[in-house]
Design an enzyme around this catalytic site. Structure first.
Site, PDB file in Angstrom:
ATOM      1  N   LEU A  11       0.873  -1.311  -0.086  1.00 11.91           N
ATOM      2  CA  LEU A  11       0.005  -0.163   0.028  1.00 11.91           C
ATOM      3  C   LEU A  11       0.881   1.220   0.069  1.00 11.91           C
ATOM      4  O   LEU A  11       0.387   2.435   0.151  1.00 11.91           O
ATOM      5  CB  LEU A  11      -0.944   0.052   1.233  1.00 11.91           C
ATOM      6  CG  LEU A  11      -2.102  -1.163   1.130  1.00 11.91           C
ATOM      7  CD1 LEU A  11      -2.594  -1.187   2.484  1.00 11.91           C
ATOM      8  CD2 LEU A  11      -3.012  -0.871   0.170  1.00 11.91           C
ATOM      9  N   ASP A  35      -0.217  -6.068   3.121  1.00  9.72           N
ATOM     10  CA  ASP A  35       0.581  -4.841   3.940  1.00  9.72           C
ATOM     11  C   ASP A  35       0.050  -5.010   5.328  1.00  9.72           C
ATOM     12  O   ASP A  35      -0.902  -5.839   5.768  1.00  9.72           O
ATOM     13  CB  ASP A  35      -0.078  -3.605   3.511  1.00  9.72           C
ATOM     14  CG  ASP A  35       0.819  -2.284   3.893  1.00  9.72           C
ATOM     15  OD1 ASP A  35       1.444  -1.819   2.790  1.00  9.72           O
ATOM     16  OD2 ASP A  35       0.975  -1.913   4.969  1.00  9.72           O
ATOM     17  N   TYR A 134      18.768   3.699   8.907  1.00 11.38           N
ATOM     18  CA  TYR A 134      17.946   3.086   7.646  1.00 11.38           C
ATOM     19  C   TYR A 134      18.904   2.752   6.663  1.00 11.38           C
ATOM     20  O   TYR A 134      18.816   1.712   6.143  1.00 11.38           O
ATOM     21  CB  TYR A 134      17.117   4.293   6.978  1.00 11.38           C
ATOM     22  CG  TYR A 134      16.197   4.070   5.757  1.00 11.38           C
ATOM     23  CD1 TYR A 134      15.435   3.059   5.460  1.00 11.38           C
ATOM     24  CD2 TYR A 134      17.014   4.860   4.602  1.00 11.38           C
ATOM     25  CE1 TYR A 134      15.026   3.216   4.127  1.00 11.38           C
ATOM     26  CE2 TYR A 134      16.625   4.664   3.391  1.00 11.38           C
ATOM     27  CZ  TYR A 134      15.372   3.970   3.017  1.00 11.38           C
ATOM     28  OH  TYR A 134      14.767   3.645   1.868  1.00 11.38           O
ATOM     29  N   LYS A 138      19.907  -1.029   4.735  1.00 12.67           N
ATOM     30  CA  LYS A 138      20.129  -1.254   3.419  1.00 12.67           C
ATOM     31  C   LYS A 138      21.356  -1.932   2.812  1.00 12.67           C
ATOM     32  O   LYS A 138      21.355  -2.638   2.013  1.00 12.67           O
ATOM     33  CB  LYS A 138      19.882   0.092   2.631  1.00 12.67           C
ATOM     34  CG  LYS A 138      18.291   0.480   2.806  1.00 12.67           C
ATOM     35  CD  LYS A 138      17.199  -0.328   2.262  1.00 12.67           C
ATOM     36  CE  LYS A 138      15.814   0.131   2.213  1.00 12.67           C
ATOM     37  NZ  LYS A 138      14.745  -0.905   1.877  1.00 12.67           N
TER      38      LYS A 138
HETATM   39  P1  NAD Z   1       6.236   3.638   1.854  1.00 13.29           P
HETATM   40  O1  NAD Z   1       6.502   3.998   3.420  1.00 13.29           O
HETATM   41  O2  NAD Z   1       5.526   4.391   1.117  1.00 13.29           O
HETATM   42  O3  NAD Z   1       5.671   1.995   2.075  1.00 13.29           O
HETATM   43  C1  NAD Z   1       5.900   1.017   2.876  1.00 13.29           C
HETATM   44  C2  NAD Z   1       4.838  -0.012   3.076  1.00 13.29           C
HETATM   45  O4  NAD Z   1       5.400  -0.754   4.147  1.00 13.29           O
HETATM   46  C3  NAD Z   1       3.481   0.728   3.860  1.00 13.29           C
HETATM   47  O5  NAD Z   1       2.279   0.595   3.160  1.00 13.29           O
HETATM   48  C4  NAD Z   1       3.513   0.238   5.177  1.00 13.29           C
HETATM   49  O6  NAD Z   1       2.383   0.285   5.855  1.00 13.29           O
HETATM   50  C5  NAD Z   1       4.321  -1.033   4.826  1.00 13.29           C
HETATM   51  N1  NAD Z   1       4.661  -1.758   6.269  1.00 13.29           N
HETATM   52  C6  NAD Z   1       5.154  -1.125   7.394  1.00 13.29           C
HETATM   53  N2  NAD Z   1       5.684  -2.037   8.290  1.00 13.29           N
HETATM   54  C7  NAD Z   1       5.328  -3.034   8.059  1.00 13.29           C
HETATM   55  C8  NAD Z   1       5.336  -4.485   8.210  1.00 13.29           C
HETATM   56  N3  NAD Z   1       5.900  -4.844   9.486  1.00 13.29           N
HETATM   57  N4  NAD Z   1       4.769  -5.530   7.663  1.00 13.29           N
HETATM   58  C9  NAD Z   1       4.296  -5.151   6.506  1.00 13.29           C
HETATM   59  N5  NAD Z   1       4.236  -4.161   5.729  1.00 13.29           N
HETATM   60  C10 NAD Z   1       4.588  -3.139   6.658  1.00 13.29           C
HETATM   61  O7  NAD Z   1       7.475   3.035   1.199  1.00 13.29           O
HETATM   62  P2  NAD Z   1       7.845   2.972  -0.175  1.00 13.29           P
HETATM   63  O8  NAD Z   1       8.494   4.242  -0.656  1.00 13.29           O
HETATM   64  O9  NAD Z   1       7.023   2.441  -0.981  1.00 13.29           O
HETATM   65  O10 NAD Z   1       9.297   2.241  -0.338  1.00 13.29           O
HETATM   66  C11 NAD Z   1       9.268   0.581  -0.557  1.00 13.29           C
HETATM   67  C12 NAD Z   1      10.709   0.151  -0.385  1.00 13.29           C
HETATM   68  O11 NAD Z   1      11.474   1.037  -1.285  1.00 13.29           O
HETATM   69  C13 NAD Z   1      11.265   0.269   0.964  1.00 13.29           C
HETATM   70  O12 NAD Z   1      12.432  -0.668   0.996  1.00 13.29           O
HETATM   71  C14 NAD Z   1      12.338   1.912   0.966  1.00 13.29           C
HETATM   72  O13 NAD Z   1      13.256   1.808   1.725  1.00 13.29           O
HETATM   73  C15 NAD Z   1      12.673   1.534  -0.386  1.00 13.29           C
HETATM   74  N6  NAD Z   1      13.018   2.815  -1.270  1.00 13.29           N
HETATM   75  C16 NAD Z   1      12.192   3.840  -1.369  1.00 13.29           C
HETATM   76  C17 NAD Z   1      12.446   4.896  -1.750  1.00 13.29           C
HETATM   77  C18 NAD Z   1      11.522   6.149  -2.176  1.00 13.29           C
HETATM   78  O14 NAD Z   1      11.887   7.293  -2.608  1.00 13.29           O
HETATM   79  N7  NAD Z   1      10.286   5.933  -1.934  1.00 13.29           N
HETATM   80  C19 NAD Z   1      13.834   5.198  -2.258  1.00 13.29           C
HETATM   81  C20 NAD Z   1      14.534   4.235  -1.914  1.00 13.29           C
HETATM   82  C21 NAD Z   1      14.291   3.043  -1.387  1.00 13.29           C
HETATM   83  N1  SER Z   2      13.473   8.189  -0.413  1.00 12.27           N
HETATM   84  C1  SER Z   2      14.073   7.478   0.669  1.00 12.27           C
HETATM   85  C2  SER Z   2      14.304   8.563   1.737  1.00 12.27           C
HETATM   86  O1  SER Z   2      14.319   9.457   1.771  1.00 12.27           O
HETATM   87  C3  SER Z   2      15.580   7.122   0.399  1.00 12.27           C
HETATM   88  O2  SER Z   2      15.738   5.711   0.451  1.00 12.27           O
HETATM   89  O3  SER Z   2      13.970   7.784   2.949  1.00 12.27           O
END
Ligand code: NAD
Ligand code: SER
Length: 301
Positions: A11, A35, A134, A138
């Site tokens: 989600l 989720d 964080y 990673k």
């Molecule tokens: P987000 O925070 O939008 O979504 C994460 C989801 O994980 C949420 O819907 C949350 O409810 C769910 N969650 C949290 N704890 C949980 C648990 N214990 N069990 C199951 N679900 C759980 O994050 P995102 O931006 O969609 O990121 C997804 C992945 O991509 C992560 O690993 C993040 O580190 C990585 N990432 C994201 C970005 C970015 O800019 N969005 C950049 C680099 C890496």
């Molecule tokens: N967009 C993410 C953050 O700012 C990078 O992993 O945490």
């Protein structure tokens, strides 16, 4: 039998769009979105529940897991112990189920693996000394990809910019929030300085990179498989404001840096993605103005 796909954290900002893309590619019945929160067409699954993951993988004959559940940098620094538990122990639970049932795993990494000793244009191979918990989670994820025996792959996503779901508690969230504020208030107060330059990427590029990486035959992937550098576009907060003003000339932005400035300052300005380009043909499509145009088109549709 074709792919049977489990998505954790479905989600969130990425999951909202990745599930759509996976359903389009593999068929709606092939994707199980989960989720810890309740949501449309999404099952409840807490990644801390190792037995729950294992039984779902077994009962649904899962072949691939896209593991997106995590705490991001800003939320993670507020509760480092919880960040470590969800990001590392949650991943270990996914890997254990994948190991037992022979699944492939996609687990995203991040530009947060880099620390202040990284060159301003981050090479693929460089010391990884992140300042945030964080970022440390990673680095562990990338290392596990090399040691578990599971076919596990990752991308060092830049800050991701999209309009279908809110950003989830990261340092790069300003580059998403600014669009909503520009359209509703005509003004945004940005939590990093005007000259803060970070690697960013439009979500369409990130989703395509994810699908492309998972298509590559395993033997074609080298030592970067746990976290390929991929670059999209790199810009300062001030340059983003100027690009938005092409659409909204009266838009204004103030700058009031908070603790997230420290995390941003510890990350590189840009990304060298030569290894991803040469090993599996990565090419980004969206530059700054292209991304801003796509955001306005999406938000105004
Ligand atoms: P987000 O925070 O939008 O979504 C994460 C989801 O994980 C949420 O819907 C949350 O409810 C769910 N969650 C949290 N704890 C949980 C648990 N214990 N069990 C199951 N679900 C759980 O994050 P995102 O931006 O969609 O990121 C997804 C992945 O991509 C992560 O690993 C993040 O580190 C990585 N990432 C994201 C970005 C970015 O800019 N969005 C950049 C680099 C890496
Ligand atoms: N967009 C993410 C953050 O700012 C990078 O992993 O945490």
């Amino acid at each position: 039998m074709g792919s049977r796909i489990l998505v954790t954290g479905a989600l969130g900002q990425i999951g909202t769009e990745l599930v759509e893309a996976l359903e389009e590619k593999y068929g709606q019945g092939s994707v199980i979105a989960t989720d810890v929160r309740e949501g449309n067409n999404c099952r409840i699954l807490d990644v801390m529940d190792a037995a729950g993951i294992e039984s779902l993988v077994r009962d649904e004959s899962i072949t691939e897991i896209y593991h997106l559940a995590a705490l991001l940098s800003a939320t993670g620094e507020k509760n480092p112990e919880l960040c470590w538990k969800i990001n590392v122990e949650g991943l270990e639970n996914v890997i254990a189920a994948a190991n037992t049932h022979g699944c492939r795993v996609f687990a995203p990494s991040s530009i947060a693996v880099f620390g202040p000793d990284c060159p301003s244009i981050a090479p693929q191979v460089t010391p990884l000394n992140p300042t945030t918990v964080y970022g440390k989670t990673k680095v562990v994820s990338e290392q596990l990809a090399m040691t578990t025996g599971v076919d596990m792959r990752g991308l060092r996503y830049p800050g991701l910019i999209s309009y279908k779901a809110p950003a989830g508690g990261g340092t790069t969230d300003y580059a998403v929030e600014i669009f909503h504020a520009a359209l509703t208030e005509g003004h945004y107060t940005c939590f990093v300085r005007e000259d803060t330059r970070l690697p960013m990427m439009y979500m369409d590029d990130a989703i395509r990179a994810t699908l492309e990486l998972m298509e590559v035959p395993s033997e074609q992937l080298g030592g970067a498989r746990g976290g390929y550098n991929i670059s999209g576009c790199s810009f300062t907060a001030g340059e983003l404001v100027a690009s938005i003003q092409r659409h909204l000339p009266d838009f204004t932005c103030a700058y009031e840096p908070d603790i997230r400035q420290n995390y941003a300052d510890s990350w590189p300005n840009d990304i060298d993605d030569e290894v991803a380009r040469s090993e599996w043909g990565w090419v980004p499509e969206f530059d700054l103005d292209g991304m801003v145009d796509a955001m306005f088109a999406g938000l105004q549709a």
